[in-house]
Design an enzyme around this catalytic site. Structure first.
Site, short mmCIF file in Angstrom:
data_model
loop_
_atom_site.label_atom_id
_atom_site.label_comp_id
_atom_site.label_asym_id
_atom_site.label_seq_id
_atom_site.Cartn_x
_atom_site.Cartn_y
_atom_site.Cartn_z
N LYS A 1 3.07 -7.46 11.75
CA LYS A 1 1.98 -7.21 12.70
C LYS A 1 2.02 -8.25 13.82
O LYS A 1 1.95 -7.94 14.99
CB LYS A 1 0.64 -7.26 11.95
CG LYS A 1 -0.54 -7.03 12.86
CD LYS A 1 -1.86 -7.04 12.12
CE LYS A 1 -3.00 -7.07 13.12
NZ LYS A 1 -4.31 -7.13 12.49
N ARG B 1 -3.14 -5.76 5.47
CA ARG B 1 -3.14 -5.14 4.13
C ARG B 1 -3.64 -3.69 4.15
O ARG B 1 -3.74 -3.06 3.11
CB ARG B 1 -3.96 -5.99 3.16
CG ARG B 1 -5.33 -6.40 3.66
CD ARG B 1 -5.93 -7.51 2.80
NE ARG B 1 -7.18 -8.03 3.33
CZ ARG B 1 -7.27 -9.00 4.23
NH1 ARG B 1 -6.18 -9.54 4.74
NH2 ARG B 1 -8.45 -9.43 4.65
N GLU C 1 -7.08 -10.99 -1.06
CA GLU C 1 -7.05 -11.50 0.31
C GLU C 1 -8.30 -11.05 1.05
O GLU C 1 -8.79 -11.73 1.95
CB GLU C 1 -5.78 -11.02 1.04
CG GLU C 1 -5.47 -11.83 2.28
CD GLU C 1 -4.08 -11.60 2.85
OE1 GLU C 1 -3.21 -12.49 2.75
OE2 GLU C 1 -3.85 -10.51 3.41
N LYS D 1 0.29 -22.07 5.72
CA LYS D 1 1.32 -21.83 6.75
C LYS D 1 1.41 -23.03 7.68
O LYS D 1 2.50 -23.50 8.01
CB LYS D 1 0.92 -20.62 7.61
CG LYS D 1 1.04 -19.27 6.97
CD LYS D 1 0.78 -18.21 8.04
CE LYS D 1 0.50 -16.86 7.46
NZ LYS D 1 0.06 -15.88 8.43
#
Ligand code: F6P
Length: 537
Positions: free
Chosen positions: A211, A276, A361, A501
């Site tokens: 994405k 998702r 999530e 991240k």
């Protein structure tokens, strides 16, 4: 100001209601007292039959939960989602994945007069969805017909991986292209390396699915795939037959980044599609190549039928609503901290992994969308494996362990084309497990006895066909929405993932510069240990 969920009077009412269970509730006695229990606590929704009767529910529990749902304004949030409002508040975006499966004329939403109330920008968005869908399905058909392509390698992670993977695996019997599908997600080079060992540049199509087109793992895998392609006879010149333009396609909202990577064929989608929730968008290209345009549309149709059901059915017959509220009941009132998913279907072997992202999530959060800290737990840990394999592993704990863990069985009436006799055995095993959890075993000695009275839900599909699968996945999406709405959290962001991240990126810089200032000593020690000689050396 909005109350947090546990401050609502309806929450307190449910806590009082739970006292009756503490005083002794027994599933078998409940069935004995009410032979209609299964009929009352089960439901046929589009493509999915659900039996909730083996849960710890009294006759009025669901009504009390529905009152909580009303008090928590679940319906208002659902209407906002349907109106395209920015319900993903932290990112200022809508959550309109359901629009990706809405037919061009509004389909069932039109029949229910939902579409008529839409503002012009929603109609525009639906038009854009369909032009992109048509382009994607046209490309899929071209690629299906291209016999030079024997292997399709999807490179993506999280939502850009799990949805396409679970669907292509589940619909294996519908895959009619003769092509092999490979899904690479992990940054561990062994995953991509093992795939590259089996394929050749001239017959491989790489789909770079991201994405954001910035996710570190996907970018590293994509760059390595391109290097391998160029090093093994592929070319980046359009004049050569085996070139990047022909062998790489990007699936992304970030078309500039895809172009900068050197990919000219890009299918786009929109920021209002959460990762998702994206298998219905361009991210679904591997699915469309695998099963073709007609069956991909059937997948969307099944999901749309579930959408219309969720958006319009009254609470008492609204399956996503009932299951979402049941999840709150199990987590917050019964105190069950995990839920086991047991698909009795080899095709659904990756469903649990998919649901782990979808549920945890989305709802693994402890602060409301208004920034208030919750003092009650939210999303249960979702885990599991297909039956019957799980029976020979962790089911022991489900039957005799000290924790009560609700189990969700998923089974099919029609077992598909292979070895029908096996299917009977498979489904009977699922039903027997649900029975065993409920009835237990008594009087055979303390070590052999099973307490019973352990809750389970049973979902039954007619078969593992595209429409049923679409409906099943949409059911889970909406169910997660409902429980998230009750807890008052934003189910559409994932800030927790960002921290890891960011730190990984910072550690890479520290390693390159050998400058560890500002890094905690524990992390520095571990990084140093990594650089040292082997542990056993
Ligand atoms: O895990 C975080 C996440 O952002 C997911 O929500 C998403 O599905 C995944 O990473 C992959 O993101 P992208 O599709 O942008 O590469």
């Amino acid at each position: 100001m909005d109350l947090v969920c546990h401050e609502a009077p309806e929450w307190a009412q449910l806590q009082v209601h739970f006292q009756a269970f503490k005083e002794g509730f027994d599933l078998q006695q409940a069935f004995g007292a009410d032979p209609q229990r299964l009929e009352k606590l089960s439901q046929q929704a589009p493509y999915v039959f659900a039996d909730l009767s083996k849960n710890w529910l009294l006759e009025n529990t669901e009504a009390l939960l529905a009152q909580l749902g009303h008090a928590r304004k679940v319906h208002a949030l659902r209407d906002s989602m349907l109106a395209g409002q920015a319900i993903n508040t932290s990112e200022g975006r809508g959550a309109m994945h359901w629009l990706l499966r809405t037919p061009q004329d509004g389909g069932l939403l039109r029949e229910n007069k939902v579409v008529q109330a839409w503002p012009a920008d929603m109609r525009q968005a639906l038009g854009d969805v369909h032009s992109t869908l048509n382009a994607m399905l046209q490309l899929a058909e071209q690629l299906r017909a291209d016999s030079r392509i024997t292997d399709v390698v999807n490179i993506g992670i999280g939502g850009s991986h799990l949805g396409p993977e679970v669907v292509v695996q589940a619909l294996e019997d519908w895959v009619d292209t003769g092509k092999q599908f490979h899904f690479v997600s992990n940054v561990d080079g062994h995953e991509l390396g093992h795939v590259l060992r089996k394929v050749r540049p001239e017959s491989t199509l790489f789909l770079i699915a991201s994405k954001s087109f910035t996710t570190a793992e996907t970018m590293l895998n994509a760059h390595s795939a391109r290097e391998w392609f160029l090093a093994n006879g592929g070319s980046d010149s359009a004049e050569d037959a085996c070139n990047i333009d022909r062998h790489f396609v990007a699936l992304t909202t970030n078309t500039e980044a895809a172009a900068a990577f050197g990919i000219s064929r890009t299918l786009g989608f929109w920021d209002w599609v959460g990762g998702r929730f994206s298998l219905w968008s361009a991210i679904g290209l591997p699915i469309a190549i695998a099963i073709g345009a007609t069956q991909f549309r059937r997948l969307l149709q099944g999901a749309h039928a579930m959408d219309a059901h969720f958006f319009t059915a009254p609470d008492a017959q609204n399956l996503p609503m009932r299951l979402g509220l049941l999840d709150v009941w199990n987590r917050n009132f019964c105190g069950f901290s995990s839920r086991c998913i047991a698909p009795y279907s080899h095709g659904l072997r990756r469903l649990t992994a998919y649901l782990q992202q979808l549920e945890m999530e989305s709802n693994g959060k402890r602060v409301t969308r208004h920034g208030h800290k919750l003092e009650v737990p939210t999303c249960a840990v979702v885990w599991g494996e297909p039956g019957t394999n799980g029976q020979h592993a962790f089911f022991q704990m489900l039957h005799q362990g000290p924790d009560v863990i609700p189990v969700e069985f998923i089974a099919l009436r029609d077992g598909g084309k292979y070895l029908g006799a096996h299917h009977q055995s498979l489904v009977i095993n699922a039903i027997a497990q649900a029975q065993a959890l409920m009835v237990g075993r008594h009087g055979e000695g303390v070590e052999r006895d099973c307490p019973g009275n352990r809750p389970s839900t049973f979902l039954l599909l007619q078969s593992l066909d595209p429409a049923s699968l679409g409906a099943l996945i949409a059911l889970y999406e909406h169910r997660v929405f409902v429980s998230g709405a009750v807890w008052g959290i934003n189910s559409f962001d994932q800030w927790g993932v960002e921290l890891g991240k960011k730190l990984a990126q910072e550690l890479r810089v520290c390693q390159q510069t050998d400058d560890w200032r500002g890094v905690d000593p524990s992390t520095v020690s571990l990084m140093q240990r990594l650089a040292e000689s082997p542990v056993n050396g």
